[in-house]
Design a protein around this motif. Structure first.
Motif, PDB file in Angstrom:
ATOM      1  N   UNK A  52       0.807  -1.214   0.000  1.00 56.04           N
ATOM      2  CA  UNK A  52       0.000   0.000   0.000  1.00 56.04           C
ATOM      3  C   UNK A  52       0.837   1.259   0.000  1.00 56.04           C
ATOM      4  N   UNK A  53       1.959   1.223   0.719  1.00 55.07           N
ATOM      5  CA  UNK A  53       2.849   2.394   0.752  1.00 55.07           C
ATOM      6  C   UNK A  53       3.502   2.609  -0.610  1.00 55.07           C
ATOM      7  N   UNK A  54       3.885   1.523  -1.283  1.00 60.47           N
ATOM      8  CA  UNK A  54       4.446   1.651  -2.631  1.00 60.47           C
ATOM      9  C   UNK A  54       3.414   2.249  -3.582  1.00 60.47           C
ATOM     10  N   UNK A  55       2.162   1.815  -3.427  1.00 60.03           N
ATOM     11  CA  UNK A  55       1.094   2.350  -4.261  1.00 60.03           C
ATOM     12  C   UNK A  55       0.966   3.854  -4.082  1.00 60.03           C
ATOM     13  N   UNK A  56       0.986   4.307  -2.831  1.00 63.01           N
ATOM     14  CA  UNK A  56       0.849   5.738  -2.555  1.00 63.01           C
ATOM     15  C   UNK A  56       2.047   6.526  -3.072  1.00 63.01           C
ATOM     16  N   UNK A  57       3.242   5.942  -2.980  1.00 61.50           N
ATOM     17  CA  UNK A  57       4.429   6.615  -3.518  1.00 61.50           C
ATOM     18  C   UNK A  57       4.329   6.744  -5.037  1.00 61.50           C
ATOM     19  N   UNK A  58       3.809   5.701  -5.692  1.00 60.68           N
ATOM     20  CA  UNK A  58       3.656   5.749  -7.148  1.00 60.68           C
ATOM     21  C   UNK A  58       2.643   6.807  -7.552  1.00 60.68           C
ATOM     22  N   UNK A  59       1.578   6.944  -6.781  1.00 63.78           N
ATOM     23  CA  UNK A  59       0.572   7.969  -7.064  1.00 63.78           C
ATOM     24  C   UNK A  59       1.178   9.362  -6.896  1.00 63.78           C
ATOM     25  N   UNK A  60       1.922   9.545  -5.812  1.00 61.72           N
ATOM     26  CA  UNK A  60       2.553  10.848  -5.578  1.00 61.72           C
ATOM     27  C   UNK A  60       3.506  11.202  -6.711  1.00 61.72           C
ATOM     28  N   UNK A  61       4.271  10.225  -7.180  1.00 58.27           N
ATOM     29  CA  UNK A  61       5.209  10.483  -8.287  1.00 58.27           C
ATOM     30  C   UNK A  61       4.452  10.907  -9.544  1.00 58.27           C
ATOM     31  N   UNK A  62       3.325  10.247  -9.843  1.00 57.32           N
ATOM     32  CA  UNK A  62       2.556  10.578 -11.041  1.00 57.32           C
ATOM     33  C   UNK A  62       1.971  11.988 -10.971  1.00 57.32           C
ATOM     34  N   UNK A  63       1.655  12.430  -9.751  1.00 59.15           N
ATOM     35  CA  UNK A  63       1.057  13.757  -9.585  1.00 59.15           C
ATOM     36  C   UNK A  63       2.081  14.875  -9.575  1.00 59.15           C
ATOM     37  N   UNK A  64       3.335  14.537  -9.308  1.00 61.59           N
ATOM     38  CA  UNK A  64       4.346  15.548  -9.043  1.00 61.59           C
ATOM     39  C   UNK A  64       4.581  16.472 -10.235  1.00 61.59           C
ATOM     40  N   UNK A  65       4.407  15.944 -11.435  1.00 61.75           N
ATOM     41  CA  UNK A  65       4.718  16.727 -12.636  1.00 61.75           C
ATOM     42  C   UNK A  65       3.509  17.480 -13.168  1.00 61.75           C
ATOM     43  N   UNK A  66       2.411  17.500 -12.379  1.00 59.38           N
ATOM     44  CA  UNK A  66       1.193  18.219 -12.756  1.00 59.38           C
ATOM     45  C   UNK A  66       0.766  17.882 -14.187  1.00 59.38           C
ATOM     46  N   UNK A  67       0.428  16.613 -14.439  1.00 60.05           N
ATOM     47  CA  UNK A  67       0.081  16.196 -15.802  1.00 60.05           C
ATOM     48  C   UNK A  67      -1.253  16.772 -16.265  1.00 60.05           C
ATOM     49  N   UNK A  68      -1.436  16.838 -17.576  1.00 63.18           N
ATOM     50  CA  UNK A  68      -2.707  17.288 -18.131  1.00 63.18           C
ATOM     51  C   UNK A  68      -3.768  16.203 -18.027  1.00 63.18           C
ATOM     52  N   UNK A  69      -3.324  14.942 -18.014  1.00 70.35           N
ATOM     53  CA  UNK A  69      -4.230  13.826 -17.787  1.00 70.35           C
ATOM     54  C   UNK A  69      -3.525  12.803 -16.913  1.00 70.35           C
TER      55      UNK A  69
END
Length: 219
Positions: free
Chosen positions: A141-158
């Protein structure tokens, strides 16, 4: 922002895994992608991420026909898309902080410009005490949350998320859903692939239901 027209995909000479797909993903939209196991949800996400190419049909991403884009330009286009894979894809030799900050480091940004944002986001997803540990120490679960945070970090358009709440408890699932909704409110389109009916029932959002390679959309 994204348009599929009569898109189909097959591997080799096998049957089509996805077929006759025509749909749009508008800017700032929020949708769930659901359907039975093996229906092709992950494959569709990979098409949206441009890591797979269709065997027929047309895909427009950000106003451009993917079939006309040189392969060398695809990495730059993918930077506009954030993705959370089921297998996390964290780098084992980097700490939680370093994994989440990686997209910004790759773009050459100075650490002073993003350090506080990375730490704040990690605190928000419940990893404030795990900033300096390696992935081997983290739970699923912690790895999942870290992966989500990484995906959000670059402020993607989608943002594309493949079962993002599959390894967390219900309270954290609700917290992550709130994070996705806030990101959407700020302008990012969101596609969440999930089997979690309880999660989907919390939001009045479009549902894209994939069954036997075909897509039905309910607004």
């Amino acid at each position: 922002m994204i348009h599929f027209e009569n898109v189909g995909l097959r591997y080799g000479m096998g049957p089509e895994i996805l077929r006759d797909m025509t749909f749009d993903i508008p800017k700032r939209s929020f949708q769930f992608l659901t359907g039975p196991s093996g229906a092709g949800k992950t494959t569709l996400l990979r098409l949206l991420f441009m890591s797979l190419h269709p065997t027929r049909g047309i895909i427009h991403m950000f106003g451009r026909d993917l079939s006309q884009i040189p392969r060398a330009e695809l990495p730059m286009l993918r930077r506009r898309v954030g993705i959370v894979f089921q297998d996390f894809r964290l780098l084992d030799h980097l700490t939680t902080y370093e994994n989440v900050a990686l997209p910004l480091r790759v773009r050459g940004k100075e650490e002073s410009s993003y350090r506080n944002d990375v730490i704040e986001l990690l605190k928000w997803v419940g990893l404030g005490e795990r900033i300096n540990v390696l992935p081997a120490v983290l739970s699923g679960g912690e790895k999942q949350r870290a992966a989500i945070a990484r995906a959000l970090m670059d402020q993607p358009e989608i943002l594309l998320a493949d079962e993002p709440t599959g390894n967390v408890d219900p309270p954290m699932a609700r917290r992550l859903l709130s994070l996705f909704l806030e990101l959407n409110r700020l302008g990012t389109a969101v596609v969440i692939a999930t089997h979690d009916l309880a999660l989907m029932d919390q939001v009045d959002a479009r549902r894209m239901i994939l069954t036997e390679g075909r897509l039905d959309i309910y607004e």
